[in-house]
Design an enzyme around this catalytic site. Structure first.
Site, mmCIF file in Angstrom:
data_model
loop_
_atom_site.group_PDB
_atom_site.id
_atom_site.type_symbol
_atom_site.label_atom_id
_atom_site.label_comp_id
_atom_site.label_asym_id
_atom_site.label_seq_id
_atom_site.Cartn_x
_atom_site.Cartn_y
_atom_site.Cartn_z
ATOM 1 C CB CYS A 52 -2.063 10.811 -18.769
ATOM 2 S SG CYS A 52 -1.102 9.754 -17.666
ATOM 3 C CB CYS A 55 -1.473 11.734 -15.224
ATOM 4 S SG CYS A 55 -0.315 11.077 -16.416
ATOM 5 C CG ASP A 56 -4.750 13.979 -15.337
ATOM 6 O OD1 ASP A 56 -3.956 14.402 -14.476
ATOM 7 O OD2 ASP A 56 -4.658 14.260 -16.542
#
Length: 222
Positions: A52, A55-56
């Site tokens: 992701c 997300c990261d």
């Protein structure tokens, strides 16, 4: 939940041998990112390996990273990650992308992005307790040669698999296995069964949109 019987009301949901009855059901089983299936990949997930970018991505500021895939989602992830990373290399098994032309052009013309064609990651090196991912072994599919490449991160972008196996034959699914819901609704093909989140949303796949559709499902079930 191991199996369901949605043929009549009350609906039956089975957890092992235990049977639960309900007048309505909300399905929120989500979709799982497809992975390469390496033991080292599983071990290093969250320690340099991610599925992701939104997300990261922030954690890879000024780092050198790899993106695995060749479809629209891989192009999106690679382009998005250029906001943070110093270099992004797309690793793709074939000699051309499956992605739409405009997405391909964005990647191929981006100064921060390079492409490794006819290549696949066959091993990942590093320990979660020692700073995580350090390098990967990449095999050239044409020559079968394997080279080790230092990298700070690997982002998997080879698609998602909706977790709908137990609903096959019960509900209408699209060709990729996602539950089909009515327009502007979470209603499925069976009255009283609703679906929310990534199990029916293959476009946005964000926590906020999943939560929103969960709210919709709760209101519709009520």
């Amino acid at each position: 939940v191991d199996k369901v019987d949605l043929s009549s009301k009350p609906f039956k949901v089975y957890v092992g041998e235990k049977e639960y009855l309900s007048e309505s059901i909300i399905i929120s089983t989500g979709a799982s990112a497809k992975l390469l299936g390496l033991e080292s990949e599983k071990k290093l997930m969250g320690f340099g390996v991610s599925a992701c970018a939104t997300c990261d991505g922030f954690f890879f500021k000024d780092k050198n990273i790899l993106v695995v895939g060749g479809g629209d989602s891989a192009m999106e992830e690679a382009t998005y990650l250029t906001k943070f990373a110093s270099t992004v290399t797309v690793v793709h098994r074939r000699d051309e992308f499956r992605a739409s032309k405009i997405m391909q052009e964005r990647v191929l013309n981006h100064p921060k992005i390079s492409v490794m064609w006819n290549s696949e990651i066959v091993e990942m090196h590093g320990e979660p307790t020692e700073g995580g991912l350090k390098s990967v072994d990449i095999k050239n599919i044409l020559s079968n040669e394997i080279e080790n490449h230092k990298t700070d991160g690997v982002f998997m972008a080879i698609g998602h698999k909706p977790n709908t196996d137990i609903f096959k034959g019960h509900l209408d699914l699209n060709e990729s296995g996602y539950i089909i819901t009515s327009s502007d609704s979470t209603k499925t093909s069976i009255d009283g069964v609703f679906a929310s989140g990534d199990i029916q949303d293959f476009t946005y796949r964000q926590a906020i949109t999943a939560a929103g559709s969960g709210c919709m499902a709760a209101i519709e079930a009520e």
